[in-house]
Design a protein around this motif. Structure first.
Motif, PDB file in Angstrom:
ATOM      1  N   PHE A  61      -7.156  10.401   8.839  1.00 49.40           N
ATOM      2  CA  PHE A  61      -7.364   9.267   7.931  1.00 49.40           C
ATOM      3  C   PHE A  61      -6.442   9.333   6.730  1.00 49.40           C
ATOM      4  O   PHE A  61      -6.439   8.448   5.905  1.00 49.40           O
ATOM      5  N   ASP A  62      -5.687  10.437   6.589  1.00 52.71           N
ATOM      6  CA  ASP A  62      -4.760  10.564   5.468  1.00 52.71           C
ATOM      7  C   ASP A  62      -3.391  10.034   5.862  1.00 52.71           C
ATOM      8  O   ASP A  62      -3.071   9.922   7.035  1.00 52.71           O
ATOM      9  N   ALA A  93      -8.677   4.228   6.889  1.00 56.69           N
ATOM     10  CA  ALA A  93      -7.557   4.755   7.676  1.00 56.69           C
ATOM     11  C   ALA A  93      -7.445   4.214   9.095  1.00 56.69           C
ATOM     12  O   ALA A  93      -6.344   3.859   9.519  1.00 56.69           O
ATOM     13  N   ARG A 145       0.810  -1.222   0.000  1.00 51.94           N
ATOM     14  CA  ARG A 145       0.000   0.000   0.000  1.00 51.94           C
ATOM     15  C   ARG A 145       0.836   1.262   0.000  1.00 51.94           C
ATOM     16  O   ARG A 145       0.371   2.316  -0.410  1.00 51.94           O
ATOM     17  N   GLU A 146       2.098   1.187   0.497  1.00 54.87           N
ATOM     18  CA  GLU A 146       2.913   2.396   0.565  1.00 54.87           C
ATOM     19  C   GLU A 146       3.684   2.656  -0.715  1.00 54.87           C
ATOM     20  O   GLU A 146       4.335   3.675  -0.839  1.00 54.87           O
ATOM     21  N   PRO A 184       0.441   7.948   4.397  1.00 60.18           N
ATOM     22  CA  PRO A 184       1.035   7.029   3.407  1.00 60.18           C
ATOM     23  C   PRO A 184       0.508   5.610   3.525  1.00 60.18           C
ATOM     24  O   PRO A 184       0.788   4.803   2.674  1.00 60.18           O
ATOM     25  N   THR A 185      -0.227   5.320   4.608  1.00 57.48           N
ATOM     26  CA  THR A 185      -0.639   3.934   4.806  1.00 57.48           C
ATOM     27  C   THR A 185      -1.956   3.641   4.100  1.00 57.48           C
ATOM     28  O   THR A 185      -2.851   3.051   4.648  1.00 57.48           O
ATOM     29  N   ARG A 186      -2.089   4.045   2.885  1.00 58.12           N
ATOM     30  CA  ARG A 186      -3.308   3.814   2.102  1.00 58.12           C
ATOM     31  C   ARG A 186      -2.929   3.070   0.831  1.00 58.12           C
ATOM     32  O   ARG A 186      -1.841   3.232   0.299  1.00 58.12           O
ATOM     33  N   LEU A 187      -3.851   2.300   0.334  1.00 54.58           N
ATOM     34  CA  LEU A 187      -3.639   1.759  -1.004  1.00 54.58           C
ATOM     35  C   LEU A 187      -3.662   2.906  -2.006  1.00 54.58           C
ATOM     36  O   LEU A 187      -2.860   2.966  -2.929  1.00 54.58           O
ATOM     37  N   VAL A 188      -4.609   3.808  -1.854  1.00 60.63           N
ATOM     38  CA  VAL A 188      -4.640   5.027  -2.669  1.00 60.63           C
ATOM     39  C   VAL A 188      -4.921   6.179  -1.714  1.00 60.63           C
ATOM     40  O   VAL A 188      -5.445   5.999  -0.619  1.00 60.63           O
TER      41      VAL A 188
END
Lengths: 181, 440
Positions: B7-8, A174, A71-72, B10-14
């Motif tokens: 909720f923002d 999140a 994901r990163e 870098p730990t997101r798929l997008v």
């Protein structure tokens, strides 16, 4: 090529890749991924008697793992985490006591490991692919169809893949993502 | 985009905003619902359409497709066949093992009789010997043991090659020559060497004859000392043995005499049945089983064959697998023949109704087995077709023919399954642990 040769080839490939990118590093993140997959695999051993990829309750967690690890967008970390988790998984699969006669069928596990590494690497390295997000879980259908094309019509296999998409989506939300390794 | 949102990151798929997060959570929930529904459907589907599951299994059996069989392992097809074969094979194994035991029990009496005959004849022969002959025999094994161990322990004796040459009476000339050579000078040895080579000029020389006699005398002295050394070394080793082994060694030659004479005194028939006296006195039941088989009836004799009980027990797993599969094939054949009823053709409520009718007539049941969580189809209650049956028998190594007589002949000792009467109705089959579906 036998399964043993395949494992050796994979190990050499991973070793060369790690060497080209500054050596093997087993950090806390990789260990946490490995511990996670070991926990899931042992749960499967306790409930099913073996590690399986078509169990609708535990397998989706394993299938979602390389996608969440990517994901990163860091291909090195994604591949490292996936390799740690899946190799730990195969070790549990091979050492779990089984009442079935015969040795572990290594071929499918090797193929699945290679597929998960490819998935993690491609998803992390290619932004366009990563943009597909949780839907990347559907790519596991390619693995199942490569095993047996008739699985296209198997509802339980679709259940596994769709549930893995669900876990990927949950991991993208999140509050959950913050708890991940 | 709200960059301050927790909720923002870098730990997101997008990279997403709050609305997309809600979308993801909603998507995850949808995927879970759909996935669980699919899983439940895939789990229940074979029960809804048992004919599909049975047809796949039938095709897999027909084509010998193990992959297809294991793919449906959730239905327990392969496990069921294995269970049935193991159950039947184990029962058959216990029966044959009981036959072996019967044979051994009968054979032990015979072995006791033969042992008594051998002992009686052996002691009779022993009592006819003189006292000195008896002592000579009794000391033989002790003497042999001491000579062997002493010879092995004394390095000087090794030059003679073997123990027999050291203790031979009279001593071989080359042994005396070799051991006595040290008593002569080099020139004398050279002269004797010429004589040994057969030179006619020196053959009749009296000096040389005297030299040879001197050498042989010296050799005899050395040989005597060497023998004493060897025997002393052997005795020291004998004394180091535990007393039980000492007694065994001392008694061996007497025991051999008793057994040999006693065995020779048996009549020819008994000697033919027992290959040696030591086999008669061995602790295992090998001989008892072999002798006892002859007391059984002809059918049991054929069944036991020449296999000993020990070999039978050692090959238990393979035997159960082989015979169990054969027995399972016959059970399946009988059940399928019973379930041969016409279920095809139009049905007023369509395919689903035809499925139900087939299930009722063929007795097909899908059974839940709690522990392994596997759904079991009991194939002995399923209308497998001709090809599937033939394949199953081929797998089981059983010759199959449509002709019952030929079938009976070809399958050896296995009983030919009884053909059902043309108008036979399926017998009621015992209730499974849990039925799925209401029609069966």
């Amino acid at each position: 090529m036998s399964a043993v040769q395949g494992w050796v080839f994979l190990a050499v490939l991973l070793g060369l890749g790690a060497r080209a990118h500054g050596g093997v590093r087993v950090g806390a993140s990789e260990l946490r991924w490995a511990a996670f997959s070991v926990a899931v695999a042992m749960l499967q051993v306790l409930t099913l008697g073996q590690v399986a990829l078509d169990d609708p309750w535990c397998s989706p967690l394993l299938l979602a793992l390389p996608i969440v690890a990517a994901r990163e967008g860091d291909a090195r970390r994604a591949i490292g985490a996936t390799a740690a988790a899946w190799i730990a998984l195969v070790v549990v699969a091979g050492s779990a006591p089984s009442d079935a006669a015969g040795e572990l069928a290594q071929g499918p596990y090797l193929t699945a490991t290679v597929f998960s590494l490819l998935l993690a690497g491609v998803a992390a390295a290619v932004p366009t692919v990563r943009a597909l997000g949780p839907l990347l879980g559907l790519a596991w259908m390619v693995f199942f169809l490569q095993r047996d094309a008739s699985l296209l019509l198997a509802p339980s296999v679709w259940a596994v893949v769709v549930l893995s998409v669900g876990w990927c989506a949950l991991a993208s939300a999140a509050p959950v993502a913050r708890w991940l390794p | 985009m709200d960059t301050d949102s927790p909720f923002d990151g870098p730990t997101r798929l997008v990279r997403v905003d709050d609305g997309t997060t809600r979308l993801y959570v909603a998507g995850a929930c949808t995927a879970f619902v759909v996935g669980v529904a699919l899983a439940v459907y895939g789990w229940v589907a074979p029960f809804a359409h048992p004919d599909d599951a049975l047809r796949r299994w039938r095709e897999a059996l027909t084509h010998g497709d193990i992959t297809a069989l294991t793919r449906d392992d959730r239905l327990g097809m392969e496990a069921w066949t294995h269970d049935l074969a193991t159950e039947l094979g184990t029962a058959e194994y216990e029966r044959v093992l009981a036959l072996h035991d019967r044979a051994i029990t009968a054979g032990r009496d015979e072995v006791r009789r033969l042992r008594a005959a051998v002992e009686g004849a052996g002691f009779a022969a022993w009592s006819r010997l003189t006292w000195s002959e008896q002592r000579a025999i009794e000391s033989q094994s002790h003497r042999t043991w001491v000579e062997e161990r002493g010879f092995a322990a004394v390095a000087e004796a090794a030059v003679l090659g073997n123990r027999a040459r050291l203790f031979a009476e009279p001593p071989p000339p080359d042994v005396l020559a070799r051991l006595g050579a040290g008593a002569l000078s080099d020139e004398e040895r050279a002269l004797l060497g010429q004589r040994a080579s057969g030179d006619p000029a020196v053959l009749a020389d009296a000096v040389l004859t005297e030299l040879a006699a001197r050498r042989d005398e010296a050799g005899a002295r050395v040989l005597r000392r060497l023998r004493e050394t060897v025997l002393a070394a052997g005795e020291r080793r004998f004394e180091g043995l535990p007393s039980r082994e000492q007694r065994e060694i001392d008694a061996r030659s007497r025991m051999d005499f008793l057994l040999d004479r006693g065995f020779a005194a048996l009549d020819a028939t008994d000697r033919g049945r027992v290959e040696s006296a030591s086999a008669l006195f061995a602790d295992d039941d090998e001989l008892a089983g072999r002798l006892g088989v002859t007391t059984l009836d002809a059918a049991a004799r054929t069944e036991l064959g020449t296999v000993s009980r020990r070999a039978f027990v050692e090959g238990r797993e393979a035997w159960i697998a082989r015979v169990g599969l054969q027995r399972a094939a016959f059970v399946l054949q009988r059940e399928y023949a019973r379930a041969e009823v016409e279920t095809d053709g139009p049905h007023p409520i369509g395919d689903g109704g035809r499925d139900l009718v087939r299930r009722r007539h063929a007795g097909a049941r899908l059974v839940w087995r709690g522990r392994s969580g596997a759904l079991r189809v009991w194939p002995d209650q399923v209308d497998l077709d001709w090809d599937a049956r033939r394949h199953l028998w081929r797998v089981a190594g059983v010759h199959w023919s449509r002709d019952p007589e030929e079938r009976s002949r070809a399958s050896g000792t296995l009983p030919a399954p009884a053909a059902p009467a043309p108008d036979a109705t399926p017998e009621p089959i015992e209730a499974p642990t849990q039925k799925v579906g209401g029609a069966s």
